[in-house]
Design an enzyme around this catalytic site. Structure first.
Site, PDB file in Angstrom:
ATOM      1  N   ASP A 198     -13.751  25.525  10.490  1.00 34.73           N
ATOM      2  CA  ASP A 198     -12.314  25.870  10.807  1.00 34.73           C
ATOM      3  C   ASP A 198     -12.019  27.322  11.155  1.00 34.73           C
ATOM      4  O   ASP A 198     -11.052  27.762  10.642  1.00 34.73           O
ATOM      5  CB  ASP A 198     -11.331  25.296   9.825  1.00 34.73           C
ATOM      6  CG  ASP A 198     -11.541  23.660   9.688  1.00 34.73           C
ATOM      7  OD1 ASP A 198     -12.237  23.110  10.333  1.00 34.73           O
ATOM      8  OD2 ASP A 198     -10.987  23.283   8.738  1.00 34.73           O
ATOM      9  N   GLU A 252      -9.866  21.833  12.232  1.00 34.54           N
ATOM     10  CA  GLU A 252      -8.930  20.963  11.598  1.00 34.54           C
ATOM     11  C   GLU A 252      -7.541  20.879  12.500  1.00 34.54           C
ATOM     12  O   GLU A 252      -7.093  22.006  12.902  1.00 34.54           O
ATOM     13  CB  GLU A 252      -8.372  21.330  10.372  1.00 34.54           C
ATOM     14  CG  GLU A 252      -7.470  20.484   9.597  1.00 34.54           C
ATOM     15  CD  GLU A 252      -6.838  21.058   8.117  1.00 34.54           C
ATOM     16  OE1 GLU A 252      -7.633  21.868   7.757  1.00 34.54           O
ATOM     17  OE2 GLU A 252      -6.138  20.450   7.713  1.00 34.54           O
ATOM     18  N   LYS A 295     -11.460  17.439  13.379  1.00 29.51           N
ATOM     19  CA  LYS A 295     -11.333  16.495  12.196  1.00 29.51           C
ATOM     20  C   LYS A 295      -9.877  16.644  11.774  1.00 29.51           C
ATOM     21  O   LYS A 295      -9.339  17.821  11.668  1.00 29.51           O
ATOM     22  CB  LYS A 295     -12.199  17.047  11.060  1.00 29.51           C
ATOM     23  CG  LYS A 295     -11.843  18.666  10.665  1.00 29.51           C
ATOM     24  CD  LYS A 295     -13.101  19.261   9.590  1.00 29.51           C
ATOM     25  CE  LYS A 295     -12.655  20.430   9.122  1.00 29.51           C
ATOM     26  NZ  LYS A 295     -11.557  20.453   8.266  1.00 29.51           N
ATOM     27  N   LYS A 332      -9.528  17.304   5.542  1.00 25.62           N
ATOM     28  CA  LYS A 332     -10.083  18.804   5.201  1.00 25.62           C
ATOM     29  C   LYS A 332     -11.672  18.516   5.013  1.00 25.62           C
ATOM     30  O   LYS A 332     -12.270  19.581   5.427  1.00 25.62           O
ATOM     31  CB  LYS A 332      -9.685  18.841   3.642  1.00 25.62           C
ATOM     32  CG  LYS A 332      -8.280  18.785   3.558  1.00 25.62           C
ATOM     33  CD  LYS A 332      -7.581  19.867   4.387  1.00 25.62           C
ATOM     34  CE  LYS A 332      -5.965  20.100   4.161  1.00 25.62           C
ATOM     35  NZ  LYS A 332      -5.429  20.907   5.139  1.00 25.62           N
ATOM     36  N   VAL A 380     -13.909  28.403   6.859  1.00 26.63           N
ATOM     37  CA  VAL A 380     -12.521  28.655   5.962  1.00 26.63           C
ATOM     38  C   VAL A 380     -12.129  27.328   5.732  1.00 26.63           C
ATOM     39  O   VAL A 380     -12.032  26.616   6.588  1.00 26.63           O
ATOM     40  CB  VAL A 380     -11.728  29.829   6.553  1.00 26.63           C
ATOM     41  CG1 VAL A 380     -12.324  31.053   6.474  1.00 26.63           C
ATOM     42  CG2 VAL A 380     -11.201  29.325   8.112  1.00 26.63           C
ATOM     43  N   THR A 381     -11.326  27.163   4.532  1.00 20.75           N
ATOM     44  CA  THR A 381     -11.414  28.083   3.639  1.00 20.75           C
ATOM     45  C   THR A 381     -11.969  27.498   2.433  1.00 20.75           C
ATOM     46  O   THR A 381     -12.470  26.498   2.193  1.00 20.75           O
ATOM     47  CB  THR A 381      -9.860  28.201   2.740  1.00 20.75           C
ATOM     48  OG1 THR A 381      -9.288  26.944   2.405  1.00 20.75           O
ATOM     49  CG2 THR A 381      -8.738  28.828   3.852  1.00 20.75           C
ATOM     50  N   CYS A 421     -11.600  23.187   2.837  1.00 19.28           N
ATOM     51  CA  CYS A 421     -12.274  22.535   3.770  1.00 19.28           C
ATOM     52  C   CYS A 421     -13.910  22.787   3.417  1.00 19.28           C
ATOM     53  O   CYS A 421     -14.613  21.928   3.734  1.00 19.28           O
ATOM     54  CB  CYS A 421     -11.916  22.832   5.159  1.00 19.28           C
ATOM     55  SG  CYS A 421     -10.226  22.203   5.644  1.00 19.28           S
ATOM     56  N   GLN A 433     -24.428  24.399 -13.055  1.00 24.38           N
ATOM     57  CA  GLN A 433     -24.927  23.242 -13.470  1.00 24.38           C
ATOM     58  C   GLN A 433     -26.379  22.828 -12.643  1.00 24.38           C
ATOM     59  O   GLN A 433     -26.441  21.600 -12.318  1.00 24.38           O
ATOM     60  CB  GLN A 433     -23.867  21.919 -13.488  1.00 24.38           C
ATOM     61  CG  GLN A 433     -22.638  22.100 -14.461  1.00 24.38           C
ATOM     62  CD  GLN A 433     -22.033  20.806 -14.251  1.00 24.38           C
ATOM     63  OE1 GLN A 433     -22.220  19.919 -15.025  1.00 24.38           O
ATOM     64  NE2 GLN A 433     -20.979  20.979 -13.536  1.00 24.38           N
TER      65      GLN A 433
HETATM   66  C1  C5J Z   1      -8.986  24.697   5.728  1.00 25.45           C
HETATM   67  C2  C5J Z   1      -6.735  24.511   4.720  1.00 25.45           C
HETATM   68  N1  C5J Z   1      -9.497  24.670   6.816  1.00 25.45           N
HETATM   69  N2  C5J Z   1      -6.795  25.382   4.010  1.00 25.45           N
HETATM   70  N3  C5J Z   1      -7.698  24.195   5.979  1.00 25.45           N
HETATM   71  O1  C5J Z   1      -9.485  24.979   4.590  1.00 25.45           O
HETATM   72  O2  C5J Z   1      -5.670  23.942   4.835  1.00 25.45           O
END
Ligand code: C5J
Length: 235
Positions: free
Chosen positions: A27, A75, A132, A135, A160-161, A165, A205
């Site tokens: 994204d 996205e 897509k 997320k 990102v972010t 996502c 972990q």
């Molecule tokens: C992504 C969002 N790509 N933060 N989308 O992380 O809505």
């Protein structure tokens, strides 16, 4: 030379097999990264995401030179919003929702300028682009099929972010049996605290969702690998 390069990573060294690994750029879209775009109109500091671009551009070059599979995701939704569930559409500020007019076209709508990937990381001819609606990059896409067709078992996850996502996709991939290395300086969050904790959560972990490693370690390893196996390099 064996097709394995060991990368210094957290929580433990990672044996990267470039021929079975894909670089995934999540994204890196204008709506999220550009000043004046959707992300900034929500009050976010886009400079937090923009600092990802130079190291990611370098890593992309190294992956391309090594002949690795490169996958970009975006996205977004169909113009009629038929793939956007009300639970997602009705979230957030009423005047700035998916499909509303924004500075770069309708927000997160396929085909709009803002929905597309920033110029610096534009997909090269033949690279996979996954559109897509969610997320996670596996939900309602053919990503898993594409990875299987290419014999991919390892993912270098960037984009990102970090806490949205990138995390969702990494968790989806982990549950599907892929080994994921999240590249620490090639993922970005609008929130520094989420960036720090988001990365820690992945490697905690004993590597509950995967590994984290800086781009420098991956670029050095891929560059050495390309020099030692020039036949694998993309011409
Ligand atoms: C992504 C969002 N790509 N933060 N989308 O992380 O809505």
């Amino acid at each position: 030379m064996a097709d394995i390069v060991t990368i210094a990573a957290e929580p433990a060294p990672f044996d990267l097999e470039p021929s079975r690994a894909a670089l995934v750029l999540i994204d890196m879209q204008r709506d999220f990264l550009l000043p004046g775009g959707f992300g900034e109109t929500l009050g976010n500091d886009v400079s937090q995401l923009q600092k990802v671009v130079p190291p990611l551009a370098e890593l992309l070059d190294a992956a391309r030179a090594a002949g690795m599979l490169v996958i970009h995701t975006r996205e977004g939704h169909k113009p009629d919003l038929s793939d956007c569930p009300p639970a997602k559409l009705n979230r957030g500020e009423p005047s700035k929702r998916i499909g509303d007019p924004g500075a770069f076209g309708r927000i997160l709508i396929r085909g709009e300028y803002g929905h597309d990937i920033i110029d610096e990381l534009a997909p090269a001819a033949g690279e996979v682009v996954i559109d897509k609606p969610g997320k996670g990059a596996f939900y309602a896409t053919d990503l898993h099929t594409v990875l299987d067709e290419h014999g991919i078992t390892q993912l270098l996850v960037t984009g990102v972010t970090t806490e949205v996502c990138v995390h969702t996709t990494t968790r989806e991939a982990n549950d599907r049996g892929f080994d994921c290395v999240v590249v620490s300086d090639c993922v970005g969050s609008y929130f520094p605290e989420f960036q720090r904790v988001g990365l820690e959560m992945i490697a905690a972990q004993g590597g509950i969702f995967g590994w984290t490693a800086p781009s420098a370690a991956l670029i050095a390893a891929l560059t050495d690998h390309t020099a030692a196996s020039p036949s694998t390099a993309v011409s």
